[in-house]
Design a protein around this motif. Structure first.
Motif, PDB file in Angstrom:
ATOM      1  N   HIS A 137     -52.136  51.102  35.589  1.00 18.57           N
ATOM      2  CA  HIS A 137     -53.088  50.116  36.114  1.00 18.57           C
ATOM      3  C   HIS A 137     -54.238  50.840  36.808  1.00 18.57           C
ATOM      4  O   HIS A 137     -54.136  51.248  37.961  1.00 18.57           O
ATOM      5  N   GLY A 138     -55.309  51.015  36.075  1.00 20.13           N
ATOM      6  CA  GLY A 138     -56.474  51.700  36.606  1.00 20.13           C
ATOM      7  C   GLY A 138     -57.633  51.529  35.654  1.00 20.13           C
ATOM      8  O   GLY A 138     -57.591  50.725  34.722  1.00 20.13           O
ATOM      9  N   GLN A 192     -54.339  40.737  43.203  1.00 23.38           N
ATOM     10  CA  GLN A 192     -55.222  39.881  43.975  1.00 23.38           C
ATOM     11  C   GLN A 192     -56.505  39.547  43.221  1.00 23.38           C
ATOM     12  O   GLN A 192     -57.107  38.516  43.445  1.00 23.38           O
ATOM     13  N   SER A 193     -56.915  40.450  42.306  1.00 29.05           N
ATOM     14  CA  SER A 193     -58.143  40.213  41.555  1.00 29.05           C
ATOM     15  C   SER A 193     -58.020  40.878  40.197  1.00 29.05           C
ATOM     16  O   SER A 193     -57.081  41.633  39.934  1.00 29.05           O
ATOM     17  N   LYS A 194     -58.992  40.593  39.319  1.00 28.45           N
ATOM     18  CA  LYS A 194     -58.958  41.129  37.966  1.00 28.45           C
ATOM     19  C   LYS A 194     -59.220  42.623  37.918  1.00 28.45           C
ATOM     20  O   LYS A 194     -59.008  43.263  36.892  1.00 28.45           O
ATOM     21  N   THR A 195     -59.733  43.189  39.006  1.00 32.06           N
ATOM     22  CA  THR A 195     -60.021  44.618  39.036  1.00 32.06           C
ATOM     23  C   THR A 195     -59.174  45.353  40.061  1.00 32.06           C
ATOM     24  O   THR A 195     -59.496  46.460  40.462  1.00 32.06           O
ATOM     25  N   GLU A 196     -58.077  44.742  40.478  1.00 36.83           N
ATOM     26  CA  GLU A 196     -57.184  45.369  41.450  1.00 36.83           C
ATOM     27  C   GLU A 196     -55.830  45.613  40.800  1.00 36.83           C
ATOM     28  O   GLU A 196     -55.301  44.770  40.069  1.00 36.83           O
ATOM     29  N   ALA A 197     -55.282  46.786  41.060  1.00 38.37           N
ATOM     30  CA  ALA A 197     -53.985  47.127  40.485  1.00 38.37           C
ATOM     31  C   ALA A 197     -52.904  46.216  41.059  1.00 38.37           C
ATOM     32  O   ALA A 197     -52.907  45.901  42.247  1.00 38.37           O
TER      33      ALA A 197
END
Length: 279
Positions: A137-138, A192-197
């Motif tokens: 996830h990155g 928490q968001s679409k760009t958070e692991a």
């Protein structure tokens, strides 16, 4: 003098204790028992004996290890080649970007993983078809190779496609899918968001593989999706779902597939994985 299993036979060596030996694990990709090629068509697949053309064929493996006689695992220290292998993760790439694979593929191929193990008596092989959670996830555009393979990436939450085998039915029903894709990856990953692991995934979908008898000098690992999709109609696709089975819950195209990857799916318990065998 000590005895070391290096090429399927015992050799007498006078090397220092704990010396390392090289090991290479070779893989072959097939569809229905035929070698995979971006230019071939494969017949008799799935529940309706569909004909398909392959358009992509790649797979991540991690934590490769040889199995000692007592069943314990000796991790293979992968060569850090800067392209296909990073830490304990390797990308296997069986497509050459030709013909039907030119949409997502590339000319470079990799059909083996290599590294070293301490001298010893080994009789088996183990690995996991997955990208470990801490690497899954990155941002692939910032990741080192092979994790910079953006076409193997879904999104931040779910991470990478551990398996990407794309097939296009050549005898599809009218209005049928443009493709039938077998994609394995983690799903239902909370973030928490679409760009958070995410902190965890409800369905990690890591596929363990263990062969109690394996000699790197004489055996190869065979990857073939035909036994996995034997109960699926590759000429149709469940409405309002992604083409084929992409591991996500609620997709009827996955009902006969995930168990054959050795993974549970909803209320369906895991069966024996049938994607990877030894020859």
């Amino acid at each position: 003098m000590k005895h070391v299993l290096t090429t399927g036979v015992f050799l007498a060596l006078s090397t220092p204790a704990f010396a390392d030996q090289s090991v290479s694990i070779n893989f072959v990709a097939e569809i229905g028992g035929k070698p995979f090629s971006c230019t071939e068509t494969y017949d008799g697949l799935g529940s309706t004996d569909a004909s398909v053309a392959g358009t992509d064929y790649r797979m991540f493996v991690s934590a490769p290890a040889l199995v000692r006689a007592d069943g314990s695992l000796q991790p293979i220290a992968l060569e850090q080649d800067g392209k296909w292998q990073l830490d304990d993760v390797a990308l296997l790439d069986f497509e050459d970007g030709a013909a039907g694979c030119n949409g997502t593929g590339n000319p470079d191929m990799n059909t083996s993983l290599g590294g070293t193990v301490p001298e010893g008596d080994y009789q088996g092989l183990a690995f996991t078809v997955a990208v470990p959670f801490d690497k899954n996830h990155g941002d692939p555009t910032l990741a080192p190779a092979p994790l910079n393979a953006t076409s193997m990436f879904w999104n931040w939450q779910n991470g990478y496609r551990f398996v990407r085998i794309d097939m296009v039915p050549t005898d599809k029903k009218e209005g049928g899918p443009k493709g039938w894709f077998l994609h394995l990856g983690s799903t239902m990953c909370a973030a928490q968001s679409k760009t958070e692991a995410p902190s965890a995934c409800a369905n990690p979908n890591h596929m363990p593989v263990l062969f109690t008898e394996f000699d790197p000098a004489t055996h190869v690992v065979v990857v073939d999706p035909a036994p996995v999709v034997v109960g699926a109609d590759l000429r149709i696709n469940a409405p309002e779902t992604s083409p084929g089975c992409m591991s996500f819950p609620g997709d009827s195209d996955c009902l006969t597939v995930m168990e054959k990857l050795g993974l549970p799916y909803g209320d369906i318990p895991a069966g024996t994985q049938q994607l990877v065998t030894v020859r």
